[in-house]
Design an enzyme around this catalytic site. Structure first.
Site, PDB file in Angstrom:
ATOM      1  N   TYR A  97       0.818  -1.214   0.000  1.00 31.14           N
ATOM      2  CA  TYR A  97       0.000   0.000   0.000  1.00 31.14           C
ATOM      3  C   TYR A  97       0.849   1.260   0.000  1.00 31.14           C
ATOM      4  O   TYR A  97       0.348   2.348  -0.322  1.00 31.14           O
ATOM      5  CB  TYR A  97      -0.925   0.033   1.224  1.00 31.14           C
ATOM      6  CG  TYR A  97      -1.920  -1.091   1.328  1.00 31.14           C
ATOM      7  CD1 TYR A  97      -2.095  -2.023   0.307  1.00 31.14           C
ATOM      8  CD2 TYR A  97      -2.696  -1.237   2.474  1.00 31.14           C
ATOM      9  CE1 TYR A  97      -2.997  -3.053   0.428  1.00 31.14           C
ATOM     10  CE2 TYR A  97      -3.621  -2.270   2.602  1.00 31.14           C
ATOM     11  CZ  TYR A  97      -3.756  -3.176   1.577  1.00 31.14           C
ATOM     12  OH  TYR A  97      -4.663  -4.206   1.708  1.00 31.14           O
ATOM     13  N   HIS A 105       0.462 -11.810   1.676  1.00 32.26           N
ATOM     14  CA  HIS A 105      -0.532 -11.012   0.968  1.00 32.26           C
ATOM     15  C   HIS A 105      -1.278 -11.817  -0.108  1.00 32.26           C
ATOM     16  O   HIS A 105      -2.495 -11.706  -0.245  1.00 32.26           O
ATOM     17  CB  HIS A 105       0.125  -9.782   0.341  1.00 32.26           C
ATOM     18  CG  HIS A 105      -0.808  -8.644   0.108  1.00 32.26           C
ATOM     19  ND1 HIS A 105      -0.411  -7.339   0.097  1.00 32.26           N
ATOM     20  CD2 HIS A 105      -2.144  -8.614  -0.111  1.00 32.26           C
ATOM     21  CE1 HIS A 105      -1.453  -6.549  -0.126  1.00 32.26           C
ATOM     22  NE2 HIS A 105      -2.516  -7.304  -0.257  1.00 32.26           N
TER      23      HIS A 105
END
Length: 276
Positions: free
Chosen positions: A54, A112
Site C-alpha cells: 500500500y 498477501h
C-alpha cells in the site's frame, strides 16, 4: 505465541481481534491516511489494517502515534508482498515494516497473496521465526483458496490465525467460510462494501430503509452476523463514523436471509496473479 494486544474496545472481538477495523488500501496520501487512522482510533476503532504494497505504513504509524490510544490497545496488521516472500526477504521487509510503522511488533502478519515468491516451506519458516522473536504475534494468509489454507496450516508451526479475502453480499464466500471455520481460521473481509456497489443492491437498500441506516451499515452488520471481521476503507470522518455505527445495527433473520439469497458473484479484486 504471546498475543500481547490487550484490546478491550472497538466492538465485538475474535480472540483479541476487533471485528470491525479500518482498511487503508489505496489511501496513500500521507496526511489523509494519518488523519483517517487517527480519526478512527479516536472514534473507537481498535483494528487497523495495512500492507507493504500500500505504500502507507509510515502514514498509518503516524496516525497511531497521533491518536490518544495506547499502542497495546491497537490490533495492527500488515502484509508481506508477493515479491518478498522468500525466507530472507520476509525477515528483511518485515523489519522495514516495523520501522515504518514505528512499532516493535505487529499483532498480525499476512502473506498477501500465494503468488510469485511464495514458497510455503520457506515463507512460513520466516514467519515462525518472527513469532519466536516477538516481532509478530499472529500469522495470517490472504487470498488463499481452501487447498492453500490447508497447505499453509501444514507448513506453519504457529497457528494460521486468519485468511483475509474479498467478501461482501455480492461475493459471499460460503465454501471458503465453511472451510476456514472447520479449521479454526478466522475470515477477514476486505472490500466489504464491494467498492461502493452495495449502495445499488435493492435488497440491501430495502433493509437499510427498514432500519433507518445506510447500506454500508447493513453490509457490515451482515458480515458480523456471519462471524466475519470487516475492514472497510474510509478516509472521511463521515464515512469512518458511519461504518462504526454498524455495530449498533441488529439484523433480524429475515434481513439475513434476504441478503443470503442475493444470487450474484461480483468480484472486485481480480489480478492476473490471483490463485483462482
Amino acid at each position: 505465541m504471546s498475543q500481547r494486544s490487550s484490546v478491550d474496545e472497538g466492538g465485538p472481538r475474535t480472540d483479541g481481534m476487533p471485528m470491525l477495523g479500518l482498511g487503508t488500501w489505496q489511501n496513500d496520501d500521507p496526511e489523509a491516511c494519518a488523519a483517517a487512522v487517527e480519526t478512527a482510533l479516536e472514534a473507537g476503532y481498535r483494528h487497523v489494517d495495512t500492507a507493504q504494497a500500500y505504500g502507507n505504513e509510515a502514514h498509518v504509524g503516524r496516525g497511531i502515534e497521533r491518536a490518544d490510544v495506547d499502542r497495546e490497545d491497537v490490533f495492527l496488521a500488515t502484509k508481506v508482498w508477493i515479491d518478498d516472500l522468500a525466507h530472507d526477504d520476509v525477515l528483511a521487509t518485515t523489519e522495514e515494516s516495523l520501522e515504518k510503522l514505528g512499532v516493535d511488533y505487529v499483532d498480525l502478519l499476512y502473506v498477501h497473496w500465494p503468488s510469485r515468491a511464495y514458497d510455503p516451506e520457506g515463507t512460513f519458516r520466516a514467519f515462525d521465526e518472527l513469532v519466536d522473536e516477538g516481532k509478530v504475534d499472529r500469522i495470517g494468509i490472504s487470498n488463499f483458496l481452501p487447498a492453500q489454507v490447508d497447505e499453509a496450516i501444514e507448513h506453519a508451526d504457529a497457528p494460521i490465525f486468519a485468511n483475509q479475502v474479498e467478501m461482501h453480499p455480492l461475493l459471499q464466500q460460503e465454501e471458503l467460510r465453511e472451510h476456514c471455520a472447520d479449521r479454526g481460521v478466522e475470515l477477514v473481509a476486505y472490500s466489504p462494501l464491494a467498492r461502493g456497489r452495495v449502495f445499488d443492491i435493492p435488497e440491501i437498500t430495502e433493509i437499510a430503509e427498514k432500519h433507518g441506516v445506510s447500506e454500508a451499515q447493513v453490509s457490515l452488520a451482515w458480515l458480523r452476523e456471519k462471524g466475519v471481521t470487516a475492514i472497510p476503507k474510509a478516509t472521511s470522518e463521515a464515512h469512518i463514523l458511519d461504518n462504526w455505527s454498524s455495530l449498533d445495527v441488529d439484523l433480524d433473520d429475515d434481513d439475513v436471509a434476504a441478503i443470503d439469497a442475493i444470487d450474484r458473484t461480483d468480484r472486485q479484486v481480480d489480478p492476473g496473479f490471483a490463485p483462482w
